[in-house]
Design an enzyme around this catalytic site. Structure first.
Site, PDB file in Angstrom:
ATOM      1  CG  ASN A 141      69.912  73.229 -61.344  1.00  0.00           C
ATOM      2  OD1 ASN A 141      70.848  73.831 -61.867  1.00  0.00           O
ATOM      3  ND2 ASN A 141      68.976  72.635 -62.056  1.00  0.00           N
TER       4      ASN A 141
ATOM      5  CG  HIS B 167      60.968  78.238 -54.569  1.00  0.00           C
ATOM      6  ND1 HIS B 167      61.040  76.938 -54.987  1.00  0.00           N
ATOM      7  CD2 HIS B 167      61.337  78.991 -55.624  1.00  0.00           C
ATOM      8  CE1 HIS B 167      61.425  76.908 -56.266  1.00  0.00           C
ATOM      9  NE2 HIS B 167      61.614  78.152 -56.667  1.00  0.00           N
TER      10      HIS B 167
ATOM     11  CB  THR C  79      51.850  96.210 -56.703  1.00  0.00           C
ATOM     12  OG1 THR C  79      51.215  97.319 -57.326  1.00  0.00           O
ATOM     13  CG2 THR C  79      51.594  96.213 -55.221  1.00  0.00           C
TER      14      THR C  79
ATOM     15  CB  CYS D 290      62.778  73.667 -64.124  1.00  0.00           C
ATOM     16  SG  CYS D 290      63.221  74.529 -62.632  1.00  0.00           S
TER      17      CYS D 290
HETATM   18  N1  PLP Z   1      68.612  78.878 -61.148  1.00  0.00           N
HETATM   19  C1  PLP Z   1      68.843  77.689 -60.592  1.00  0.00           C
HETATM   20  C2  PLP Z   1      70.246  77.210 -60.442  1.00  0.00           C
HETATM   21  C3  PLP Z   1      67.774  76.906 -60.169  1.00  0.00           C
HETATM   22  O1  PLP Z   1      68.006  75.707 -59.624  1.00  0.00           O
HETATM   23  C4  PLP Z   1      66.457  77.382 -60.347  1.00  0.00           C
HETATM   24  C5  PLP Z   1      65.293  76.541 -59.967  1.00  0.00           C
HETATM   25  O2  PLP Z   1      65.367  75.343 -59.924  1.00  0.00           O
HETATM   26  C6  PLP Z   1      66.277  78.644 -60.910  1.00  0.00           C
HETATM   27  C7  PLP Z   1      67.373  79.366 -61.306  1.00  0.00           C
HETATM   28  C8  PLP Z   1      64.918  79.220 -61.105  1.00  0.00           C
HETATM   29  O3  PLP Z   1      64.383  79.640 -59.877  1.00  0.00           O
HETATM   30  P1  PLP Z   1      62.801  79.806 -59.722  1.00  0.00           P
HETATM   31  O4  PLP Z   1      62.251  78.436 -59.512  1.00  0.00           O
HETATM   32  O5  PLP Z   1      62.642  80.662 -58.502  1.00  0.00           O
HETATM   33  O6  PLP Z   1      62.318  80.460 -60.949  1.00  0.00           O
END
Ligand code: PLP
Length: 388
Positions: free
Chosen positions: A155, A208, A244, A330
């Site tokens: 990411n 998303h 659900t 994140c």
């Molecule tokens: N895995 C990777 C490589 C990601 O980049 C991300 C989010 O940035 C996730 C998992 C987590 O996805 P989500 O935001 O849908 O929880």
């Protein structure tokens, strides 16, 4: 605003919005037998087919979740608990050093709470690619059932892993009953996935990141792979994920998957990224582009210019109406050096300057040029301030 943060979340595609609006306009629990329930079920199943096609899997492999993080948690915790229940325990867990926090946190928690489970980190090369020779040695030394988790694309840097080579190693050195989980959240819609052809046991996706809504994800599970549910209850998703189904978000996920499976925009987006990097090198010849020598996602550029801290750059660009990110979204808000760049052996000073620009379907050449102009102004200001 010029939005260059598609790896954090990608704006919802029109096709996905229409599917969301259509589902919002209806009432129905996908488990109800009446017509309203059956209509909701039809939306969920259409989405399941589209998501399966995007991943190169059978629709029956798809379990809808609330996000990519939940898919990762279900794969890892579900595999360990499922194998334990089947009396074929997983005792060795291998996780690459550049995995997303949702993989790192779940595997660390498993290693702490499951007696006899040993967690090992697979090192990466300076380009961010899993060190296959190290993985081979790790797999060869030791006994017991193996679970390996390697992401398809990172990411932060966009670096792609050679999943075919990883899968072969896992089978040959890890043993017949070894298991492979692939976090394909960032790779989906940007590179081909081929879940069945790869022979992976689990693969995580998130709506998303492909222009679907926030609030839907999926875990693909190979037939026969162990999996204990994280959420028990009404037995939805073939008993693998109760609760659900979020019909609205799942419908949007399916529509986005239908659109990105054609990869129609990928070459255009890669040109934007390449244009950005070529011009960046012109305005800042000392810029370092991380993972540049590895195969990368077509949309991602992660770079540092010595002396320009990521925090200063983020704020400066934001004031200029340009949205980019430093490291993983994140963990933004937290000032902590990226574990991804650190694992690649990059000097901490440069790590603290790491900026991620991630392009997507909404971007144009004008966006690239505006971002570069803003960056050039920022660099000039920084240099002037230093000279004064
Ligand atoms: N895995 C990777 C490589 C990601 O980049 C991300 C989010 O940035 C996730 C998992 C987590 O996805 P989500 O935001 O849908 O929880």
């Amino acid at each position: 605003m010029i939005y260059l943060d598609h790896n954090a979340t990608s704006p919802m595609r029109d096709h996905a919005k229409l599917a969301v609006f259509a589902a919002l306009a209806e009432t129905g629990n996908a488990s109800s037998v009446h017509a309203a329930g059956r209509a909701a079920r039809a939306r969920v199943e259409a989405a399941r087919e589209a998501v399966a096609k995007l991943a190169g899997a059978k629709p029956s492999s798809v379990i809808f979740t609330s996000c990519g993080s939940e898919a990762n948690a279900l794969a890892l915790r579900g595999a360990v608990a499922g194998a334990l229940a089947a009396e074929d325990r997983i005792t060795r867990l291998f996780v690459s050093a550049t995995e997303h926090e949702s993989v790192r946190a779940n595997t660390a928690a498993l290693a702490e709470s499951v007696p006899g489970l040993k967690l090992s980190e697979i090192p990466v090369t300076k380009d961010g690619v899993v060190d296959l020779a190290a993985l081979r040695l790790q797999l060869m030394h030791g006994k017991g059932r193996v679970l390996v988790s390697v992401m398809a694309a990172n990411n932060e840097t966009g670096v792609l892993q050679d999943l075919g080579a990883v899968a072969r190693l896992v089978r040959t050195e890890g043993g017949e009953d070894s298991l492979l989980h692939v976090d394909a959240v960032q790779a989906a819609g940007r590179v081909a996935l081929g879940f069945d052809a790869l022979g992976a046991d689990y693969m995580s996706l998130s709506a998303h990141k492909i222009g679907g809504p926030q609030g839907a994800g999926a875990l693909l599970v190979k037939d026969g792979a162990p999996l204990a549910p994280l959420v028990a209850g009404g037995g939805q998703e073939m008993g693998r994920r109760s609760g659900t189904e979020n019909v609205v978000a799942i419908a949007g996920f399916g529509a986005a998957a239908e659109e990105v499976v054609a990869f129609a925009d990928v070459a255009r987006i890669q040109n934007l990224r390449d244009r950005f990097e070529a011009e960046l090198k012109r305005i800042a010849p000392d810029a370092v582009i991380f993972g540049r020598d590895a195969g990368r996602l077509p949309n991602t550029s992660n770079f540092a210019v010595a002396g320009l801290s990521a925090e200063t750059a983020l704020i400066g660009l934001d004031l200029d109406g340009i949205a980019v990110s430093s490291g993983a979204a994140c963990s933004s808000g937290k000032v902590k050096p990226s574990h991804v760049l650190t694992a690649m052996g990059i000097d901490e000073v440069l790590v603290r300057s790491g900026l991620r620009v991630s392009f997507g379907w909404t971007n144009s050449e004008a966006d690239v040029d505006a971002a570069l102009q803003a960056l050039a102004r920022l660099l000039a200001r920084t240099r002037n301030a230093k000279a004064a």
